[in-house]
Enzyme design. Structure first.
Site, PDB file in Angstrom:
ATOM      1  N   GLY A 176       0.884  -1.269  -0.017  1.00 33.56           N
ATOM      2  CA  GLY A 176       0.024  -0.049   0.093  1.00 33.56           C
ATOM      3  C   GLY A 176       0.885   1.467  -0.015  1.00 33.56           C
ATOM      4  O   GLY A 176       2.009   1.114  -0.250  1.00 33.56           O
ATOM      5  N   ASP A 289      15.259  -6.426   6.170  1.00 35.53           N
ATOM      6  CA  ASP A 289      14.806  -5.811   4.994  1.00 35.53           C
ATOM      7  C   ASP A 289      15.600  -4.376   5.178  1.00 35.53           C
ATOM      8  O   ASP A 289      14.960  -3.408   4.697  1.00 35.53           O
ATOM      9  CB  ASP A 289      13.478  -5.601   4.853  1.00 35.53           C
ATOM     10  CG  ASP A 289      13.069  -5.457   3.523  1.00 35.53           C
ATOM     11  OD1 ASP A 289      13.784  -5.428   2.658  1.00 35.53           O
ATOM     12  OD2 ASP A 289      11.937  -4.677   3.027  1.00 35.53           O
TER      13      ASP A 289
END
Length: 462
Positions: A176, A289
Site C-alpha cells: 500500500g 529488510d
C-alpha cells in the site's frame, strides 16, 4: 442452583467445603467421646438405697476395693481417649486452616490472572488471532523498553489524510501507500495503509505493531498508533520530513544535500539502530529488510530504521520454514542461496548502504534488458585499489573529505559485504570504526579543524 451452590462450584471452594465438613465431623466425634465418659460414683445418702435385686447382685459381686480399682481404670482410659481425640482434632484443625489459606491464595492468584488476561485480550487488535504471535515476542526483554501504541479511530485518520488523497502520498510500499496526515492535535504523521487481507500483509502488520510497540531508540522509527477497518489496516508513524535516504541519493536532488560528514553521520545512525537490535534486545532482532528506502531522515537529517514487517527474533525461527524475503541487491548471499539467516545478514545489507553513500549508485543496475549488475560486484575490485577508489566516489563529495577517511570507510564496506558471513564484522565493531569519522556536533568524536584560509584571515585581521 441456589446462591450457595454457585459460590462453591469453583474447585478450590468445593474442596474447602469438604474440609469444613470433615472438621465438623471431628468436632462431633470429640463431643461424643466427652459425653460417653463414665459418671463418677455418687456419695450421697440416696445412693445407699438399693433394690432387693441389686442387693442380691451385690452379694455375688467383687468386694468394694476391687470395684473401686476397676472404676479408676475406666476413668483413666476415658481421659486418655479424650486427650488423644483432642490432639487429633487440633492437628486436623491446623491442617485444615493451612489448606484453607493455601486455597484462598490460589483462588486470589487465579482470579487476578484471569482479570489480567481479559484486560490484555480487550486491548488487543480487533479481529486478529494474536495468541501465538504475542507469545513469540513475550521474551523481548527490558532493554527494549515497552512504549504505548494507541488504537486510533479509522474515521479520524481518514479525515487526517483528506480521505487518502493522492496528493498526500509520501511513498509506496509492497502492500500500500504512505500518506501525510495532520492529526487532531495538529501533529503531523505518516499513515501507512495496507489494503487487502492477505496472510503476508496481516503478518507484517502484526509484526510492526508488536515489535515497534516494545522497542524505543533514537534511530528507530516511532509507531504512534494503528487502526483496523474491515480488511484495511493503518499504521501511524512519526513524520520524517526529509523522506528516505533512497530519495535523497537517487532522487531529483542527486544527493546534493548530503555532504561527506552528513553521509557519515547517517551511516553512524544506522549502525547505532542495528546495534540496538542486535546487541541490546534479547533475543536479538534481525531486521531482514535493511535498505536505503527503509532509512528515513527527519528535519535534522537524523536517520531512523523503518519498515519492520519482515523482522524476526534471532534463534526463535525455524530455519526450514523461513520464507525468503528481502530486496535484491541487499540480500546476503548465504540467505539467498541456503536460507541461512543471522545478524550478519543485516551487516551485509549495511555494507551495501555504505557503498550507496560513497558511490551514489543503486544496489542493482541494469546493463541490458536481461542483464543486471550489483554494486558489490562492480565496486569490489576498485574499493581495494587506492589509485582507483577516488575516481568512483560520488562527485558531490569527491573533493570534500580526508582521503584517509575515505580509505577507512571503503575498508569497512569491503568487510561488511564479504561473501562468507564469518568474515564480516559485528555491527558493534562497525559502529566503533565510524565514530571517529563523524564530527562531534553530529554525534561522533571527530574534531573538525578550521580551513587554513579562514585561520590565516583571522591572523591577518589581528
Amino acid at each position: 442452583m441456589n446462591i450457595k451452590d454457585s459460590c462453591f462450584s469453583d474447585p478450590p471452594f468445593f474442596l474447602l467445603r469438604t474440609l469444613l465438613d470433615i472438621l465438623l465431623q471431628l468436632s462431633a466425634t470429640v463431643v461424643v467421646l466427652v459425653d460417653s465418659r463414665p459418671a463418677p460414683p455418687l456419695s450421697s445418702p440416696e445412693t445407699a438405697l438399693v433394690s432387693p435385686i441389686n442387693a442380691s447382685m451385690a452379694h455375688s459381686s467383687p468386694g468394694p476395693g476391687v470395684q473401686a480399682g476397676t472404676e479408676k481404670h475406666h476413668q483413666m482410659d476415658s481421659n486418655r481417649k479424650l486427650v488423644i481425640a483432642l490432639i487429633a482434632a487440633s492437628t486436623a484443625l491446623g491442617a485444615i486452616l493451612f489448606l484453607m489459606l493455601f486455597f484462598w491464595i490460589y483462588h486470589k492468584k487465579h482470579t487476578s490472572k484471569s482479570q489480567t488476561d481479559s484486560l490484555h485480550s480487550s486491548d488487543g487488535l480487533e479481529g486478529l488471532a494474536f495468541g501465538s504471535f504475542l507469545a513469540k515476542y513475550n521474551s523481548l526483554k527490558a532493554s527494549c523498553r515497552k512504549r504505548f501504541v494507541a488504537v486510533m479511530d479509522y474515521k479520524a485518520l481518514e479525515t487526517a489524510t483528506n480521505n487518502f488523497c493522492q496528493s498526500d502520498i509520501l511513498g509506496e510500499g509492497g502492500f500500500g501507500c504512505v500518506y501525510k496526515a495532520q492529526l487532531e492535535d495538529n501533529q503531523f504523521a505518516a499513515v501507512k495503509r495496507l489494503d487487502g487481507g492477505t496472510q503476508d500483509a496481516i503478518r507484517e502488520f502484526e509484526t510492526e505493531v508488536e515489535l515497534l510497540g516494545q522497542i524505543q531508540h533514537p534511530n528507530i522509527i516511532s509507531l504512534i498508533g494503528y487502526s483496523i477497518h474491515g480488511e484495511t489496516r493503518l499504521l501511524v508513524y512519526e513524520l520524517m520530513q526529509n523522506g528516505s535516504l533512497e530519495a535523497q541519493l537517487h532522487g531529483p536532488s542527486g544527493g546534493s544535500a548530503l555532504t561527506w560528514h552528513l553521509r557519515m553521520k547517517i551511516a553512524l545512525d544506522v549502525a547505532r539502530g542495528l546495534e540496538f537490535l542486535h546487541e541490546h534486545c534479547h533475543p536479538a532482532v534481525i531486521h531482514r529488510d535493511l535498505k536505503s528506502s527503509n532509512i528515513l531522515l527527519d528535519s535534522n537529517l537524523n536517520a531512523k530504521l523503518s519498515d519492520f514487517g519482515l523482522a524476526i527474533l534471532d534463534g526463535a525461527q525455524n530455519k526450514n520454514n523461513i520464507k525468503l524475503s528481502g530486496t535484491l541487491g541487499y540480500v546476503a548471499p548465504e540467505y539467498l542461496l541456503d536460507g541461512k539467516l543471522t545478524d550478519k545478514s543485516d551487516v551485509y545489507a549495511f555494507g551495501v548502504v555504505l557503498l550507496e553513500l560513497l558511490l551514489r549508485r543503486k544496489p542493482v543496475e541494469k546493463l541490458a534488458p536481461a542483464q543486471c549488475q550489483s554494486i558489490v560486484t562492480w565496486a569490489m575490485p576498485q574499493l581495494t585499489d587506492r589509485s582507483k577508489l577516488p575516481n568512483i566516489v560520488d562527485p558531490v563529495i569527491r573533493n570534500a573529505m580526508d582521503i584517509k577517511h575515505l580509505f577507512q570507510v571503503a575498508a569497512v564496506a569491503v568487510l561488511c559485504v564479504q561473501p562468507e558471513p564469518s568474515y564480516r564484522p559485528l555491527i558493534t565493531d562497525v559502529l566503533h570504526s565510524l565514530v571517529p569519522l563523524v564530527p562531534m556536533e553530529l554525534g561522533g568524536t571527530l574534531r573538525v579543524e578550521r580551513p587554513a584560509s579562514v585561520t590565516s584571515l583571522l591572523i591577518d585581521s589581528t
